[in-house]
Design a protein around this motif. Structure first.
Motif, mmCIF file in Angstrom:
data_model
loop_
_atom_site.group_PDB
_atom_site.id
_atom_site.type_symbol
_atom_site.label_atom_id
_atom_site.label_comp_id
_atom_site.label_asym_id
_atom_site.label_seq_id
_atom_site.Cartn_x
_atom_site.Cartn_y
_atom_site.Cartn_z
ATOM 1 N N ARG A 37 0.822 -1.208 0.000
ATOM 2 C CA ARG A 37 0.000 0.000 0.000
ATOM 3 C C ARG A 37 0.860 1.263 0.000
ATOM 4 O O ARG A 37 0.536 2.249 -0.644
ATOM 5 C CB ARG A 37 -0.975 -0.024 1.178
ATOM 6 C CG ARG A 37 -2.217 -0.881 0.876
ATOM 7 C CD ARG A 37 -3.038 -1.140 2.117
ATOM 8 N NE ARG A 37 -4.409 -1.550 1.850
ATOM 9 C CZ ARG A 37 -4.798 -2.720 1.375
ATOM 10 N NH1 ARG A 37 -3.905 -3.630 1.059
ATOM 11 N NH2 ARG A 37 -6.088 -2.991 1.197
ATOM 12 N N LYS A 145 -5.184 -2.976 7.052
ATOM 13 C CA LYS A 145 -6.017 -2.478 5.949
ATOM 14 C C LYS A 145 -6.906 -1.337 6.436
ATOM 15 O O LYS A 145 -7.019 -0.310 5.774
ATOM 16 C CB LYS A 145 -6.868 -3.608 5.362
ATOM 17 C CG LYS A 145 -6.068 -4.637 4.591
ATOM 18 C CD LYS A 145 -6.952 -5.797 4.157
ATOM 19 C CE LYS A 145 -6.142 -6.895 3.514
ATOM 20 N NZ LYS A 145 -6.970 -8.070 3.176
ATOM 21 N N ASP A 149 -6.163 2.143 4.732
ATOM 22 C CA ASP A 149 -7.230 2.553 3.819
ATOM 23 C C ASP A 149 -8.123 3.635 4.426
ATOM 24 O O ASP A 149 -8.587 4.519 3.709
ATOM 25 C CB ASP A 149 -8.099 1.352 3.421
ATOM 26 C CG ASP A 149 -7.315 0.273 2.671
ATOM 27 O OD1 ASP A 149 -6.184 0.525 2.218
ATOM 28 O OD2 ASP A 149 -7.854 -0.852 2.572
ATOM 29 N N ALA A 153 -3.863 6.511 4.128
ATOM 30 C CA ALA A 153 -3.845 6.801 2.684
ATOM 31 C C ALA A 153 -4.219 8.259 2.421
ATOM 32 O O ALA A 153 -3.605 8.924 1.582
ATOM 33 C CB ALA A 153 -4.791 5.869 1.932
#
Length: 175
Positions: A37, A145, A149, A153
């Motif tokens: 990521r 995650k 996310d 991010a």
């Protein structure tokens, strides 16, 4: 994400630390997810390592990266639980200058949507130390995650509006 197309993306240098007594490079799945990521978002994975759940070892690694000009931020996966071996927040207490309390609160709110009340067992947190951001996430694949996310991010994207962590970086060492 509220990306402003008029703004320029500014990649940052991110070090990735997995805290675990049981994981190695061959089975560090949460570290692999974060590494993918980080680079997928356009940032540089400047360093990556795995250390045991041990406060002095964690503090030494964090201090090395905090003092390294090639590291803008550190993302930690693991060691944020409640067991006796989970010591990541205690290590952060020894290096931090400022807490970023909203990070842990937002993480647990996001995590609640996927794991329910079990999220209260997480001590996910974030701090600032000598101009370096440090974000600590649980060691599960789902947790990293959720953290990347749902928070990182956007906050590590210089185009995010109305504000983001990257635009603050030049001012983090102000006195």
């Amino acid at each position: 994400m509220a990306v402003d197309p008029e703004r320029t993306f500014k990649p940052i240098q991110i070090a990735l630390l997995t805290v675990s007594d049981t994981r190695g490079p061959e089975n560090d799945t949460s570290g692999d997810i974060l590494a993918d990521r980080i680079t997928g978002a356009g940032h540089t994975l400047s360093q990556r390592t795995i250390v045991r759940d041990d406060v002095p070892t964690l503090v030494a690694q964090l201090n090395a990266w905090i003092d390294d000009s090639s590291v803008d931020a550190v993302i930690i996966t693991g060691g944020t639980g409640l067991t006796g071996r989970d010591v990541t927040p205690e290590a952060l207490d020894q290096v931090k200058e400022k807490d970023i309390p909203g990070f842990g609160e937002l993480f647990r709110w996001l995590s609640y949507k996927t794991i329910g009340t079990s999220t209260v067992q997480s001590r996910a947190c974030a701090v600032l130390s000598r101009g370096t951001y440090i974000f600590a996430l649980p060691g599960s694949n789902g947790a990293v995650k959720d953290g990347w996310d749902g928070i990182l991010a956007e906050q590590l994207d210089s185009r995010n509006r109305p504000c983001n962590f990257v635009e603050l970086m030049p001012r983090l060492r102000e006195v």
